[in-house]
Design a protein around this motif. Structure first.
Motif, PDB file in Angstrom:
ATOM      1  N   SER A 244      22.270  38.238  47.497  1.00 48.67           N
ATOM      2  CA  SER A 244      23.435  38.718  46.757  1.00 48.67           C
ATOM      3  C   SER A 244      24.646  37.807  46.886  1.00 48.67           C
ATOM      4  O   SER A 244      25.393  37.645  45.916  1.00 48.67           O
ATOM      5  N   VAL A 245      24.853  37.244  48.071  1.00 50.74           N
ATOM      6  CA  VAL A 245      26.066  36.443  48.266  1.00 50.74           C
ATOM      7  C   VAL A 245      26.132  35.264  47.293  1.00 50.74           C
ATOM      8  O   VAL A 245      27.155  35.063  46.625  1.00 50.74           O
ATOM      9  N   PRO A 246      25.059  34.456  47.153  1.00 48.89           N
ATOM     10  CA  PRO A 246      25.152  33.374  46.163  1.00 48.89           C
ATOM     11  C   PRO A 246      25.385  33.883  44.742  1.00 48.89           C
ATOM     12  O   PRO A 246      26.180  33.312  43.993  1.00 48.89           O
ATOM     13  N   ALA A 247      24.684  34.978  44.362  1.00 51.57           N
ATOM     14  CA  ALA A 247      24.870  35.529  43.014  1.00 51.57           C
ATOM     15  C   ALA A 247      26.287  36.067  42.838  1.00 51.57           C
ATOM     16  O   ALA A 247      26.911  35.878  41.795  1.00 51.57           O
ATOM     17  N   THR A 248      26.818  36.731  43.882  1.00 51.65           N
ATOM     18  CA  THR A 248      28.166  37.291  43.812  1.00 51.65           C
ATOM     19  C   THR A 248      29.208  36.184  43.737  1.00 51.65           C
ATOM     20  O   THR A 248      30.173  36.279  42.973  1.00 51.65           O
ATOM     21  N   VAL A 249      29.013  35.137  44.530  1.00 48.71           N
ATOM     22  CA  VAL A 249      29.940  34.000  44.495  1.00 48.71           C
ATOM     23  C   VAL A 249      29.943  33.364  43.109  1.00 48.71           C
ATOM     24  O   VAL A 249      30.998  33.066  42.541  1.00 48.71           O
ATOM     25  N   SER A 250      28.742  33.179  42.536  1.00 46.57           N
ATOM     26  CA  SER A 250      28.673  32.544  41.220  1.00 46.57           C
ATOM     27  C   SER A 250      29.298  33.435  40.151  1.00 46.57           C
ATOM     28  O   SER A 250      29.993  32.953  39.255  1.00 46.57           O
ATOM     29  N   MET A 251      29.087  34.746  40.261  1.00 46.61           N
ATOM     30  CA  MET A 251      29.711  35.671  39.327  1.00 46.61           C
ATOM     31  C   MET A 251      31.233  35.696  39.505  1.00 46.61           C
ATOM     32  O   MET A 251      31.984  35.768  38.531  1.00 46.61           O
ATOM     33  N   PHE A 252      31.665  35.654  40.747  1.00 42.01           N
ATOM     34  CA  PHE A 252      33.101  35.631  41.038  1.00 42.01           C
ATOM     35  C   PHE A 252      33.752  34.392  40.422  1.00 42.01           C
ATOM     36  O   PHE A 252      34.800  34.474  39.785  1.00 42.01           O
ATOM     37  N   VAL A 253      33.105  33.247  40.616  1.00 40.64           N
ATOM     38  CA  VAL A 253      33.648  31.997  40.067  1.00 40.64           C
ATOM     39  C   VAL A 253      33.615  32.032  38.543  1.00 40.64           C
ATOM     40  O   VAL A 253      34.547  31.586  37.871  1.00 40.64           O
ATOM     41  N   ASN A 254      32.528  32.603  37.976  1.00 38.80           N
ATOM     42  CA  ASN A 254      32.420  32.729  36.528  1.00 38.80           C
ATOM     43  C   ASN A 254      33.551  33.590  35.974  1.00 38.80           C
ATOM     44  O   ASN A 254      34.183  33.260  34.960  1.00 38.80           O
ATOM     45  N   ALA A 255      33.808  34.717  36.665  1.00 40.27           N
ATOM     46  CA  ALA A 255      34.914  35.588  36.251  1.00 40.27           C
ATOM     47  C   ALA A 255      36.255  34.895  36.444  1.00 40.27           C
ATOM     48  O   ALA A 255      37.178  35.059  35.640  1.00 40.27           O
TER      49      ALA A 255
ATOM     50  N   PHE B 289      36.864  40.175  35.897  1.00 35.56           N
ATOM     51  CA  PHE B 289      37.071  39.647  37.245  1.00 35.56           C
ATOM     52  C   PHE B 289      36.708  40.700  38.295  1.00 35.56           C
ATOM     53  O   PHE B 289      36.149  40.382  39.347  1.00 35.56           O
ATOM     54  N   LEU B 290      37.009  41.961  37.995  1.00 31.49           N
ATOM     55  CA  LEU B 290      36.664  43.046  38.917  1.00 31.49           C
ATOM     56  C   LEU B 290      35.173  43.378  38.873  1.00 31.49           C
ATOM     57  O   LEU B 290      34.567  43.685  39.901  1.00 31.49           O
ATOM     58  N   PHE B 291      34.582  43.302  37.679  1.00 29.20           N
ATOM     59  CA  PHE B 291      33.219  43.783  37.489  1.00 29.20           C
ATOM     60  C   PHE B 291      32.145  42.737  37.791  1.00 29.20           C
ATOM     61  O   PHE B 291      31.079  43.084  38.307  1.00 29.20           O
ATOM     62  N   MET B 292      32.383  41.472  37.452  1.00 30.32           N
ATOM     63  CA  MET B 292      31.321  40.466  37.537  1.00 30.32           C
ATOM     64  C   MET B 292      30.686  40.371  38.918  1.00 30.32           C
ATOM     65  O   MET B 292      29.462  40.289  39.023  1.00 30.32           O
ATOM     66  N   PRO B 293      31.462  40.376  40.002  1.00 28.99           N
ATOM     67  CA  PRO B 293      30.823  40.343  41.315  1.00 28.99           C
ATOM     68  C   PRO B 293      29.929  41.550  41.588  1.00 28.99           C
ATOM     69  O   PRO B 293      28.971  41.439  42.363  1.00 28.99           O
ATOM     70  N   LEU B 294      30.208  42.690  40.962  1.00 27.09           N
ATOM     71  CA  LEU B 294      29.316  43.839  41.105  1.00 27.09           C
ATOM     72  C   LEU B 294      27.938  43.507  40.558  1.00 27.09           C
ATOM     73  O   LEU B 294      26.910  43.875  41.138  1.00 27.09           O
ATOM     74  N   PHE B 295      27.899  42.787  39.456  1.00 25.68           N
ATOM     75  CA  PHE B 295      26.617  42.379  38.889  1.00 25.68           C
ATOM     76  C   PHE B 295      25.954  41.320  39.767  1.00 25.68           C
ATOM     77  O   PHE B 295      24.723  41.189  39.773  1.00 25.68           O
ATOM     78  N   GLY B 296      26.738  40.557  40.506  1.00 28.19           N
ATOM     79  CA  GLY B 296      26.162  39.633  41.486  1.00 28.19           C
ATOM     80  C   GLY B 296      25.420  40.375  42.576  1.00 28.19           C
ATOM     81  O   GLY B 296      24.333  39.967  43.003  1.00 28.19           O
ATOM     82  N   ILE B 297      25.986  41.490  43.022  1.00 22.29           N
ATOM     83  CA  ILE B 297      25.335  42.301  44.053  1.00 22.29           C
ATOM     84  C   ILE B 297      24.004  42.840  43.540  1.00 22.29           C
ATOM     85  O   ILE B 297      22.973  42.750  44.217  1.00 22.29           O
ATOM     86  N   VAL B 298      24.000  43.387  42.323  1.00 21.87           N
ATOM     87  CA  VAL B 298      22.753  43.968  41.817  1.00 21.87           C
ATOM     88  C   VAL B 298      21.742  42.895  41.440  1.00 21.87           C
ATOM     89  O   VAL B 298      20.529  43.144  41.487  1.00 21.87           O
TER      90      VAL B 298
END
Length: 443
Positions: free
Chosen positions: A20-31, A284-293
């Motif tokens: 999840s951390v790599p996916a969340t980081v990438s989603m965070f950066v994308n957002a 920005f708030l939501f994208m990291p949530l999708f990184g977790i899932v």
């Protein structure tokens, strides 16, 4: 450890962090790059340009919808096939996903360019906003030829358990976009065209990286020519499972169109620009949530296929906890400092005043939305397309659209902003009921 051993034996908390951390980081950066992109446009061009991008946004959401439908559907097939030790089926799913997403991307580009003017009118463009929207969208549509491949492939890479590779792909595009945005908008003064050009060039860099990964042998999926031959059974399963993602994003596109038209009536071009700013903040708030899932889904899909049900339940519980903690922290920041956040996008007093008021409404129920996001992702990962589709549509269509059509008649512009938290709240209640039922069933 081998990938199979990790997914089947590793402690769930460690495994969820690892994926999840790599996916969340990438989603965070994308957002973050979407946020920075809008900040640069607001500061360098003005709030009307933000409004123009808001008008063009439904097309971008449609491109994302198609990409995620193929990517999420194929990733689910791949995860379950690998869990069942069926390597050939996993590789056929990957090849079929590449074929279909490339075809769909080309179709979107050609149809979008052909009907760009009527599309933008349908999306709610005013005379003030139309020139900005058209200039931006003409360039973005060119990138739709290859961008769906990037989005779809990242889901496949995560299904292999290679979350860091997917993260690097996203980081390459995001960092390049921020740099090129600044150069094209400020030193070169290229305006909205420069913002769009920066976006498609950064997407191209990500596409090149993904192509090298798959076709230079770095992937565990060894694709051969026959894997790209369309297979009706696999394509049907990909589309069926991934349709919930398509529904969520295409419903989001429909919602933007409906909201844009309501905003024209109750607030005009300024209100559309405020909505554009709010959209970026919500992403920005939501994208990291999708990184977790996205980290959760390979774990759930593999262990469901391997009949390790206790690990499935543990992964779901930890994902809900992580999503709730993150959403609570970020929404608190939005509630405490709304004026500061909105002022990043422009210095016009009306933009700041109206934006801060809207932001507090829209993010009111965000802390519990993680439950809904995890629930829809769980049903996708285990191949249950209908419940996933229902959960997706409950929030985006079945609840939000009636609210946004009815409430403004009584509360004006405030009714539009109030529709967001009400839809979130009732969607979470529906998700809790379905999740509890599914957990009891798979026990």
């Amino acid at each position: 450890m081998s990938r199979d051993h990790l997914l089947e034996k590793e402690k769930i908390s460690k495994l969820l962090i690892k994926l999840s951390v790599p996916a969340t980081v990438s989603m965070f950066v994308n957002a973050l790059y979407n946020l920075v992109d809008t900040i640069f446009i607001g500061q360098g061009i003005g709030y009307l340009a933000i409004g123009g991008l808001t008008i063009a946004f439904p097309v971008q959401m449609l491109i994302m919808a198609v990409s995620l439908m193929i990517g999420v559907g194929a990733a689910s097939v791949i995860s379950r096939s690998l869990g069942a030790k069926d390597q050939e089926r996993a590789e056929r799913a990957a090849g079929n996903s590449f074929f279909s997403v490339s075809l769909l991307g080309l179709a979107i580009c050609l149809l979008g360019l052909l009907f760009i003017d009527p599309l933008l009118r349908i999306f709610g463009a005013t005379e003030e906003l139309l020139p900005y929207a058209k200039e931006y969208l003409q360039v973005i549509l060119v990138g739709s030829i290859y961008f769906p491949f990037v989005v779809s492939s990242n889901n496949l890479i995560r299904a292999e358990g290679k979350a860091k590779v997917a993260m690097v792909s996203m980081l390459i595009g995001a960092i390049a976009n921020i740099i090129l945005d600044y150069l094209f908008i400020f030193p070169l003064g290229m305006g909205v065209y420069g913002a769009a050009l920066a976006t498609i060039l950064s997407q191209l860099l990500s596409a090149i990286y993904v192509l090298v990964y798959f076709f230079k042998g770095y992937s565990s999926l060894k694709l051969k020519f026959h894997h790209f031959k369309p297979n009706k059974e696999i394509l049907r399963e990909i589309i069926t499972v991934g349709f919930a993602s398509f529904a969520r994003n295409s419903a989001g596109s429909l919602i933007v169109i409906i909201v844009n038209h309501s905003l024209v009536v109750y607030g005009g071009s300024l209100a559309i620009s405020v909505y554009g700013v709010i959209q970026r903040i919500i992403r920005f708030l939501f994208m990291p949530l999708f990184g977790i899932v996205q980290g959760m889904q390979p774990i759930v899909g593999y262990n469901y296929g391997a009949l390790q049900i206790s690990r499935v339940k543990q992964a779901v519980k930890l994902s809900i906890l992580a999503a709730t903690v993150y959403a609570t922290i970020t929404s608190l920041l939005g509630q405490l400092f709304p004026e500061c956040i909105i002022s990043l996008f422009g210095k016009e007093p009306e933009l700041i005043k109206n934006g801060a008021f809207a932001l507090r409404f829209v993010i009111a129920v965000i802390p519990v939305v993680g439950v809904q996001v995890v629930g829809a992702a769980l049903f996708q990962a285990i191949g249950k397309a209908l419940p996933s589709l229902l959960l997706t549509l409950s929030r985006e269509v079945l609840l939000f659209i009636p609210f946004v059509l009815i409430l403004p008649r009584f509360f004006g512009l405030s009714g539009i902003w109030l529709s967001f938290p009400l839809a979130d709240f009732f969607a979470v209640l529906i998700t809790i009921v379905l999740l509890q039922r599914e957990m009891r069933r798979i026990e």
